[in-house]
Design a protein around this motif. Structure first.
Motif, short mmCIF file in Angstrom:
data_model
loop_
_atom_site.label_atom_id
_atom_site.label_comp_id
_atom_site.label_asym_id
_atom_site.label_seq_id
_atom_site.Cartn_x
_atom_site.Cartn_y
_atom_site.Cartn_z
N LEU A 377 0.82 -1.22 0.00
CA LEU A 377 0.00 0.00 0.00
C LEU A 377 0.85 1.27 0.00
N GLY A 378 2.16 1.11 -0.02
CA GLY A 378 3.03 2.28 -0.17
C GLY A 378 3.63 2.83 1.10
N TYR A 379 3.34 2.22 2.25
CA TYR A 379 3.93 2.70 3.50
C TYR A 379 5.41 2.31 3.55
N ASN A 380 6.26 3.23 4.03
CA ASN A 380 7.69 2.98 4.00
C ASN A 380 8.20 2.49 5.35
N GLU A 381 9.52 2.30 5.44
CA GLU A 381 10.10 1.72 6.65
C GLU A 381 10.06 2.67 7.84
N ASP A 382 9.79 3.95 7.62
CA ASP A 382 9.61 4.89 8.73
C ASP A 382 8.19 4.82 9.29
N GLN A 383 7.35 3.97 8.69
CA GLN A 383 5.98 3.83 9.16
C GLN A 383 5.66 2.40 9.61
N THR A 384 6.56 1.46 9.30
CA THR A 384 6.38 0.06 9.66
C THR A 384 7.64 -0.43 10.37
N TYR A 385 7.50 -0.86 11.63
CA TYR A 385 8.65 -1.22 12.46
C TYR A 385 8.57 -2.69 12.83
N MET A 386 9.52 -3.47 12.28
CA MET A 386 9.54 -4.90 12.53
C MET A 386 10.92 -5.37 13.00
N PHE A 387 11.98 -4.88 12.37
CA PHE A 387 13.33 -5.37 12.66
C PHE A 387 14.16 -4.24 13.29
N ARG A 388 14.27 -4.25 14.62
CA ARG A 388 15.00 -3.20 15.33
C ARG A 388 16.08 -3.82 16.21
N LYS A 389 17.19 -3.11 16.30
CA LYS A 389 18.31 -3.56 17.11
C LYS A 389 18.63 -2.50 18.16
N GLU A 390 18.87 -2.96 19.38
CA GLU A 390 19.24 -2.04 20.46
C GLU A 390 20.70 -1.63 20.29
N LYS A 392 23.34 1.47 21.75
CA LYS A 392 23.65 2.67 22.53
C LYS A 392 22.38 3.37 23.04
N ASP A 393 21.59 2.63 23.75
CA ASP A 393 20.38 3.15 24.36
C ASP A 393 19.38 3.68 23.33
N ASN A 394 19.41 3.10 22.15
CA ASN A 394 18.46 3.48 21.10
C ASN A 394 18.08 2.21 20.33
N TRP A 395 17.04 2.33 19.50
CA TRP A 395 16.61 1.20 18.68
C TRP A 395 16.70 1.59 17.21
N ILE A 396 17.61 0.95 16.49
CA ILE A 396 17.86 1.31 15.10
C ILE A 396 17.35 0.21 14.17
N SER A 397 17.07 0.59 12.94
CA SER A 397 16.62 -0.39 11.94
C SER A 397 17.81 -1.19 11.42
N VAL A 398 17.64 -2.51 11.34
CA VAL A 398 18.72 -3.36 10.81
C VAL A 398 18.29 -4.09 9.55
N CYS A 399 17.07 -3.85 9.11
CA CYS A 399 16.57 -4.55 7.93
C CYS A 399 15.44 -3.71 7.35
N ASN A 400 15.49 -3.38 6.06
CA ASN A 400 14.45 -2.52 5.50
C ASN A 400 13.15 -3.28 5.29
N GLU A 401 12.16 -2.56 4.71
CA GLU A 401 10.82 -3.15 4.61
C GLU A 401 10.76 -4.36 3.69
N LYS A 402 11.82 -4.59 2.87
CA LYS A 402 11.82 -5.75 1.99
C LYS A 402 12.18 -7.05 2.73
#
Length: 415
Positions: A377-390, A392-402
Motif C-alpha cells: 500500500l506504499g507505506y515505507n520503513e519509517d511507518q512500519t517497524y519490525m526489525f530493530r536492534k538495540e 547505545k540506548d536506542n533502537w535502530i533499523s537493521v533490515c528494510n521493509e523488503k
C-alpha cells in the motif's frame, strides 16, 4: 425601406425553413447517418487498439489516482488500464498476473481444515504463485476452499458467482475448477495443500521478482476490499473490513492519526523464532517481544505520534506488555487495548494495515502479512517497524521493509 420587424420575421422564417430542411434530411437518411456514427465509433476503438498493439500498454494514457481504503488515503497511486482491465499501473509500473504456462495445472485443492491463521493462508497462496511460475503451470482452485477463503478475507465480495469466477481468473490469474470437465485439456494436474505450499521456497535467488509479483496480487485484492455490499463464496454476506476503524473512531477514521502495536507470544514460540531471526537479520529479540514503554516511546516520539491514539493488539499471553503500557504516564492515556486476540479478523487487519505507524512482531505470520500489505500500500520503513536492534540506548533499523519478503531472512518457517 422594409421595417426592422419585417426583416427580423423574414430572418426567422429563413432559419425555421433551414432547420426544417435539416430535420427532414436527418429523418430521410437516418439509417445512413447511424451507420456513419457507428463506423466512426468503431474507427476510434480500432485506433486505440492499434495504439495498444503497436505502442504497448502505455500507449493509451492512464491517469493514476491515490488509492483510498476505508476512507483513508494511502500512499499508493494506481490506474486500471481502460482497454486491458486485468492490468493495473502502480506509480507508473504496470502489473498483469501472467507468466509462461504449459498445459499443466497446479490445483489448490480443498483441505479438510484451514491451515493456520490468515497469515499462513496468504503465504500459502503467494507461494502457490511462486510454484506455478517456477514450473510454468496454470493455477486453479475449487470454488469452496481455502484459496477463495483467503482472498475474500479482505476483498472480492460479489453478488454473482459467475462474474466472480471471471474476475478471479482475469484479475488474479486463478481458474475456478467446478468439476472434472474443467480438467479436460490439461496434460497433468498437480495437487498441493496449503501446508505443502507454505513451506515451498523458490530455487535460486529470485525472491525480489517473487516479491514484486506478491505485491501486485495483494494490491489487486485490496482494490476490491469488502464493504459488506456483497456475499462471500459460502453464501453469507461479506464482512465490512472497515468496521473496526468505524467503531473505534466514530466517523473520524479518515483523518485520525493512530499507531497499532501487535504483540504476540505464541505460547513461547515467538521467543524461539525471534532468536532465529536475530541470526538472519540482526534484530534484538526483546524489542518486538516485550514491547516495553521505552521501546514504543523511542519509535513514536521522533514521529510526533505520542499525542495520538495507540491501539494494542495482543494475544494476552504476555500480560506484562499490556500492564507496562497502561502504567506508562505518556502512553497509558492514549492506549486502546484490543486484547486476547490469537488471530485478527479482516476489520482488525485493515485497522493495522491503514495505521500511520505499525509496530509488529516478525515472529508472527499475521504480523508479517500486515507488514507486507503495508509495503504493497506504499507505506515505507519509517511507518512500519519490525526489525530493530538495540544500539547505545536506542533502537535502530537493521533490515528494510523488503526483509519481510526475503525467504533467507524469514527462513525459520515456524508456523
Amino acid at each position: 425601406m422594409m421595417p426592422v420587424h419585417y426583416k427580423l420575421l423574414n430572418t426567422m422564417n429563413i432559419r425555421r425553413d433551414t432547420a426544417d430542411h435539416i430535420i427532414s434530411i436527418i429523418v430521410k437518411h437516418r439509417r445512413a447517418l447511424f451507420i456513419i456514427c457507428a463506423a466512426f465509433s468503431l474507427a476510434v476503438s480500432l485506433f486505440n487498439d492499434a495504439l495498444y498493439l503497436l505502442g504497448g500498454p502505455d500507449a493509451i494514457s492512464t491517469k493514476e489516482k491515490p488509492f483510498v481504503m476505508c476512507d483513508r488515503p494511502t500512499p499508493l497511486n494506481y490506474a486500471i488500464h481502460p482497454k486491458m482491465t486485468q492490468q493495473v499501473t502502480y506509480s507508473g509500473e504496470p502489473f498483469v498476473p501472467q507468466w509462461p504456462k504449459q498445459k499443466k495445472l497446479l490445483l489448490l485443492r480443498k483441505d479438510d481444515y484451514l491451515f493456520g491463521h490468515i497469515g499462513n493462508q496468504i503465504n500459502s497462496l503467494l507461494h502457490a504463485y511462486d510454484y506455478a511460475r517456477d514450473h510454468q503451470l496454470e493455477l486453479g482452485t475449487t470454488f469452496h476452499g481455502w484459496v477463495i477463503e483467503a482472498i475474500q478475507f479482505m476483498g472480492y465480495e460479489s453478488n454473482d458467482n459467475k462474474e466472480l469466477r471471471n474476475e478471479i481468473r482475469n484479475e488474479l490469474g486463478i481458474t475456478i475448477i467446478r468439476n472434472s470437465t474443467d480438467l479436460v485439456g490439461y496434460d497433468e494436474v498437480i495437487q498441493l495443500s496449503a501446508k505443502d505450499l507454505y513451506f515451498y521456497k523458490s530455487p535460486g535467488d529470485n525472491w525480489e521478482s517473487n516479491m514484486n509479483f506478491h505485491i501486485g496480487i495483494l494490491r489487486r485484492i485490496f482494490l476490491r476490499y469488502n464493504r459488506a455490499l456483497g456475499y462471500a463464496h459460502h453464501g453469507l454476506r461479506a464482512i465490512n473490513v472497515c468496521r473496526t476503524i468505524d467503531d473505534l473512531f466514530h466517523g473520524s477514521g479518515s483523518s485520525m492519526k493512530y499507531t497499532v502495536i501487535h504483540s504476540r507470544f505464541m505460547e513461547g514460540r515467538a521467543q524461539f523464532k525471534l532468536n532465529q531471526l536475530a541470526k538472519t537479520s540482526g534484530l534484538t529479540p526483546k524489542g518486538a517481544l516485550e514491547m516495553s514503554p521505552k521501546y514504543i516511546r523511542m519509535i513514536l516520539k521522533p514521529l510526533g505520534m505520542l499525542e495520538h491514539p495507540i491501539v494494542l493488539f495482543s494475544d494476552g499471553e504476555l500480560p506484562s506488555v499490556e500492564e507496562g503500557l497502561l502504567r506508562d504516564p505518556v502512553i497509558g492515556p492514549k492506549l486502546i487495548v484490543l486484547g486476547n486476540k490469537t488471530s485478527l479478523t479482516g476489520p482488525d487487519s485493515a485497522l493495522a494495515m491503514l495505521s500511520d505507524v505499525y509496530i509488529g512482531n516478525p515472529a508472527s505470520v499475521t504480523s508479517g502479512y500486515i507488514a507486507r500489505s503495508r509495503h504493497a500500500l506504499g507505506y515505507n520503513e519509517d511507518q512500519t517497524y519490525m526489525f530493530r536492534k538495540e544500539h547505545k540506548d536506542n533502537w535502530i533499523s537493521v533490515c528494510n521493509e523488503k526483509c519481510i519478503f526475503n525467504p533467507w531472512v524469514m527462513s525459520t518457517n515456524l508456523v
